[in-house]
Design a protein around this motif. Structure first.
Motif, PDB file in Angstrom:
ATOM      1  N   LEU A 114       0.808  -1.217   0.000  1.00  0.00           N
ATOM      2  CA  LEU A 114       0.000   0.000   0.000  1.00  0.00           C
ATOM      3  C   LEU A 114       0.844   1.272   0.000  1.00  0.00           C
ATOM      4  CD1 LEU A 114      -2.815  -0.991   2.518  1.00  0.00           C
ATOM      5  CD2 LEU A 114      -3.063  -0.627   0.047  1.00  0.00           C
ATOM      6  N   GLU A 115       1.891   1.285   0.808  1.00  0.00           N
ATOM      7  CA  GLU A 115       2.673   2.504   0.998  1.00  0.00           C
ATOM      8  C   GLU A 115       3.821   2.658  -0.002  1.00  0.00           C
ATOM      9  OE1 GLU A 115       3.881   2.457   5.107  1.00  0.00           O
ATOM     10  OE2 GLU A 115       1.815   2.139   5.778  1.00  0.00           O
ATOM     11  N   GLU A 116       4.416   1.556  -0.418  1.00  0.00           N
ATOM     12  CA  GLU A 116       5.616   1.628  -1.260  1.00  0.00           C
ATOM     13  C   GLU A 116       5.407   1.057  -2.667  1.00  0.00           C
ATOM     14  OE1 GLU A 116       8.067   3.237   0.039  1.00  0.00           O
ATOM     15  OE2 GLU A 116       7.507   3.151   2.149  1.00  0.00           O
ATOM     16  N   GLY A 117       4.406   0.210  -2.819  1.00  0.00           N
ATOM     17  CA  GLY A 117       4.131  -0.399  -4.117  1.00  0.00           C
ATOM     18  C   GLY A 117       4.730  -1.785  -4.266  1.00  0.00           C
ATOM     19  N   GLU A 118       4.190  -2.522  -5.231  1.00  0.00           N
ATOM     20  CA  GLU A 118       4.617  -3.902  -5.432  1.00  0.00           C
ATOM     21  C   GLU A 118       6.079  -3.995  -5.856  1.00  0.00           C
ATOM     22  OE1 GLU A 118       3.533  -8.039  -7.799  1.00  0.00           O
ATOM     23  OE2 GLU A 118       2.266  -6.270  -8.129  1.00  0.00           O
ATOM     24  N   GLU A 119       6.546  -3.115  -6.706  1.00  0.00           N
ATOM     25  CA  GLU A 119       7.931  -3.209  -7.195  1.00  0.00           C
ATOM     26  C   GLU A 119       8.931  -3.068  -6.046  1.00  0.00           C
ATOM     27  OE1 GLU A 119      10.647  -4.188 -10.003  1.00  0.00           O
ATOM     28  OE2 GLU A 119       8.473  -4.218 -10.218  1.00  0.00           O
ATOM     29  N   TYR A 120       8.672  -2.147  -5.159  1.00  0.00           N
ATOM     30  CA  TYR A 120       9.535  -1.980  -3.987  1.00  0.00           C
ATOM     31  C   TYR A 120       9.542  -3.257  -3.152  1.00  0.00           C
ATOM     32  CZ  TYR A 120      11.391  -0.117   0.396  1.00  0.00           C
ATOM     33  OH  TYR A 120      12.145   0.091   1.527  1.00  0.00           O
ATOM     34  N   PHE A 121       8.338  -3.801  -2.914  1.00  0.00           N
ATOM     35  CA  PHE A 121       8.244  -5.056  -2.160  1.00  0.00           C
ATOM     36  C   PHE A 121       9.036  -6.159  -2.857  1.00  0.00           C
ATOM     37  CE2 PHE A 121       6.247  -9.238  -1.986  1.00  0.00           C
ATOM     38  CZ  PHE A 121       6.578  -9.573  -0.680  1.00  0.00           C
ATOM     39  N   ARG A 122       8.888  -6.281  -4.183  1.00  0.00           N
ATOM     40  CA  ARG A 122       9.591  -7.344  -4.931  1.00  0.00           C
ATOM     41  C   ARG A 122      11.106  -7.184  -4.829  1.00  0.00           C
ATOM     42  NH1 ARG A 122       5.937 -11.041  -4.690  1.00  0.00           N
ATOM     43  NH2 ARG A 122       3.998 -10.421  -5.683  1.00  0.00           N
ATOM     44  N   ASP A 123      11.592  -5.941  -4.783  1.00  0.00           N
ATOM     45  CA  ASP A 123      13.032  -5.707  -4.592  1.00  0.00           C
ATOM     46  C   ASP A 123      13.475  -6.249  -3.229  1.00  0.00           C
ATOM     47  OD1 ASP A 123      13.228  -4.436  -7.062  1.00  0.00           O
ATOM     48  OD2 ASP A 123      13.155  -2.411  -6.204  1.00  0.00           O
ATOM     49  N   LEU A 124      12.707  -5.927  -2.190  1.00  0.00           N
ATOM     50  CA  LEU A 124      13.029  -6.427  -0.848  1.00  0.00           C
ATOM     51  C   LEU A 124      12.950  -7.952  -0.807  1.00  0.00           C
ATOM     52  CD1 LEU A 124      11.087  -3.920   1.458  1.00  0.00           C
ATOM     53  CD2 LEU A 124      13.530  -3.918   0.896  1.00  0.00           C
ATOM     54  N   GLU A 125      11.938  -8.487  -1.447  1.00  0.00           N
ATOM     55  CA  GLU A 125      11.739  -9.936  -1.470  1.00  0.00           C
ATOM     56  C   GLU A 125      12.919 -10.631  -2.155  1.00  0.00           C
ATOM     57  OE1 GLU A 125       7.965 -12.655  -2.467  1.00  0.00           O
ATOM     58  OE2 GLU A 125       8.661 -11.473  -4.170  1.00  0.00           O
ATOM     59  N   ALA A 126      13.347 -10.121  -3.303  1.00  0.00           N
ATOM     60  CA  ALA A 126      14.464 -10.731  -4.029  1.00  0.00           C
ATOM     61  C   ALA A 126      15.730 -10.740  -3.175  1.00  0.00           C
ATOM     62  CB  ALA A 126      14.698 -10.000  -5.346  1.00  0.00           C
ATOM     63  N   GLU A 127      15.966  -9.658  -2.466  1.00  0.00           N
ATOM     64  CA  GLU A 127      17.137  -9.592  -1.593  1.00  0.00           C
ATOM     65  C   GLU A 127      17.004 -10.566  -0.421  1.00  0.00           C
ATOM     66  OE1 GLU A 127      20.817  -8.584   0.014  1.00  0.00           O
ATOM     67  OE2 GLU A 127      19.999  -8.415  -2.002  1.00  0.00           O
ATOM     68  N   ALA A 128      15.814 -10.669   0.157  1.00  0.00           N
ATOM     69  CA  ALA A 128      15.596 -11.608   1.257  1.00  0.00           C
ATOM     70  C   ALA A 128      15.814 -13.045   0.799  1.00  0.00           C
ATOM     71  CB  ALA A 128      14.183 -11.433   1.823  1.00  0.00           C
TER      72      ALA A 128
END
Length: 175
Positions: free
Chosen positions: A51-65
């Motif tokens: 909601l706050e940062e968007g899916e692309e930002y989340f996917r970046d964090l996810e890929a790093e995790a």
């Protein structure tokens, strides 16, 4: 050993977190969930990140995790449902003991329902889940060494099926 003993992939509602915890217990290993890693690192829920940062930002964090977990974790690793969307993540999964926990539309929607923490399924979950699976099913299959259907099975039955699929029978025999 380097890298995870088992990596679980699949859509929301497949049972990755539940099966991962039971499988890790059965094997005497630690369990790790990359969605939890993302939430801990960001200090926010996945729903809030979307909601706050968007899916692309989340996917970046996810890929790093996922990258970090694959490099450091030697137990059972459960990946977020969309982790396979990134080509670099799929490349990292090549050759690893990856199991795709597959689930039917009806069973997934029953399990997920209108669960707010699943932002991609918040509105009209049945339709969105089907669309999501049309895009993701080939990616799950691409990275998987084995496919284990979960619909109509108890989590314990799925654990045994994962053990059989990866030929972990000795470690997973019933007690």
């Amino acid at each position: 050993m380097t890298g995870p003993a088992v990596v679980l992939v699949g859509p929301p509602g497949a049972g990755k977190s539940t099966v991962g915890a039971l499988l890790a217990e059965r094997l005497g290993l630690a369990v790790r969930d990359t969605d939890a890693d993302v939430e801990r690192a960001a200090g926010k829920t996945i729903a809030d990140l979307f909601l706050e940062e968007g899916e692309e930002y989340f996917r970046d964090l996810e890929a790093e995790a996922v990258r970090r977990a694959l490099a450091a974790h030697e137990g059972v690793l459960s990946l977020g449902g969309g982790a396979v969307l990134r080509p670099e993540t799929r490349a990292l999964l090549a050759g690893l003991p990856v199991v795709f926990l597959d689930v039917t539309d009806a069973e997934a929607v029953r399990r997920v329902g209108l669960d707010a923490p699943r932002p991609l399924l918040a509105v009209n979950p049945r339709r969105h889940w089907r669309e999501l699976m049309e895009r993701r099913r080939p990616l799950y299959a691409e990275v998987a060494r084995a496919v284990v259907p979960t619909a109509g099975r108890t989590p314990q039955d799925v654990v045994l099926a994962v053990c059989e699929a990866l030929e972990l029978d000795v470690e997973c025999e019933t007690e």
